[in-house]
Design a protein around this motif. Structure first.
Motif, mmCIF file in Angstrom:
data_model
loop_
_atom_site.group_PDB
_atom_site.id
_atom_site.type_symbol
_atom_site.label_atom_id
_atom_site.label_comp_id
_atom_site.label_asym_id
_atom_site.label_seq_id
_atom_site.Cartn_x
_atom_site.Cartn_y
_atom_site.Cartn_z
ATOM 1 N N HIS A 250 -11.574 -23.685 -36.557
ATOM 2 C CA HIS A 250 -10.920 -24.649 -35.658
ATOM 3 C C HIS A 250 -9.695 -25.218 -36.376
ATOM 4 C CE1 HIS A 250 -10.768 -27.553 -32.322
ATOM 5 N NE2 HIS A 250 -10.443 -28.456 -33.243
ATOM 6 N N ASP B 257 -6.496 -27.607 -36.203
ATOM 7 C CA ASP B 257 -5.961 -28.798 -35.522
ATOM 8 C C ASP B 257 -4.465 -28.962 -35.769
ATOM 9 O OD1 ASP B 257 -8.271 -30.098 -34.245
ATOM 10 O OD2 ASP B 257 -9.048 -30.236 -36.285
ATOM 11 N N ASP C 60 -15.818 -31.808 -29.757
ATOM 12 C CA ASP C 60 -15.025 -31.990 -30.980
ATOM 13 C C ASP C 60 -14.943 -33.480 -31.329
ATOM 14 O OD1 ASP C 60 -13.175 -31.931 -33.033
ATOM 15 O OD2 ASP C 60 -11.558 -31.053 -31.843
HETATM 16 FE FE FE2 Z 1 -9.850 -30.526 -32.985
#
Ligand code: FE2
Ligand code: 5SP
Length: 224
Positions: free
Chosen positions: A34, A36, A177
């Motif tokens: 993941h 960001d 999340d």
């Molecule tokens: Fe995130």
């Protein structure tokens, strides 16, 4: 439901040795990376861009890279991340003028597409785009920072979105999340999530495999 996926957020990884740290978390049993992306405009923090995504690919990372765009506007970055090796690109509806167009751009770039709903964002923005979604991501914290606490009202929102997905008949992952930990992951899964982003809960521990195994054990109790 499909197999649960664990997606460590590299926001909490060691950026000085990112390739090694991503390898370590994947070798410890994580499914997806993941990634960001924050622009100090849509959210009050600044992180990484397509060059870092490409660098991870060049380093040899073959797992899916799930790019969570917290940027405004979004469209110009979509082809850049697709070229850099993104597998999934998600964005926030408030960050684009044309929701449908941004989703189409992602699909045309060859990536899976998703919408991210903040804790205060209503569900109606999903109404006319369900057919274009591979992922719906519910934020369980306000976006911008790792290490925040899970907002409990996310559980009822997850239940609502799980029903929407099941009723639609589309093949859509339900991702969560923010503040996901060993001690709440089972409850979150029971509410309908099937993809779990966890940053600080994994990267702040000395042994990633121990945490991921504990998360899987918790999830197994939900699957049973
Ligand atoms: Fe995130
Ligand atoms: O998108 C975000 C924050 O905006 C997340 O992906 C966080 O990075 C998750 O971190 P933890 O809450 O798991 O520490």
């Amino acid at each position: 439901m499909r197999p649960f996926l664990i997606a460590p957020s590299i926001l909490s990884a060691d950026f000085a040795r990112l390739g090694e740290d991503v390898d370590a978390v994947l070798n410890a049993g994580a499914d997806v990376v993941h990634f960001d992306v924050m622009d100090n405009h849509y959210v009050p923090n600044l992180t990484i861009g397509p060059m870092v995504c490409k660098a991870l690919r060049d380093y040899g990372v073959t797992a899916d890279i799930d790019v969570h765009l917290m940027v405004k506007p979004v469209d110009s970055l979509i082809p850049d991340f697709a070229k850099a090796g993104a597998s999934i690109i998600t964005f926030h509806p408030e960050a684009t003028e044309h929701l449908d167009r941004s989703l189409q751009l992602i699909k045309e770039s060859g990536c899976k597409a998703g919408l991210v709903l903040n804790p205060g964002t209503p569900l109606h923005c999903l109404d006319h785009v369900m057919d274009k979604l591979d992922v719906i991501l519910l934020m369980s914290v306000n976006p911008g920072f790792g290490g925040q606490s899970f907002i409990p009202s996310t559980l009822s929102k997850l239940r609502q979105v799980r029903k929407l997905i099941d009723d639609s008949g589309y093949d859509i992952r339900l991702q969560v999340d923010g503040g996901v930990k060993v001690d709440n992951i089972a409850e979150i899964a029971a509410a309908g999530a099937d993809m779990f982003v966890a940053g600080s809960a994994i990267f702040n521990q000395p042994d990633y495999k121990v945490v991921i195994d504990q998360m899987r054990a918790e999830l197994a109790s939900v699957e049973a």
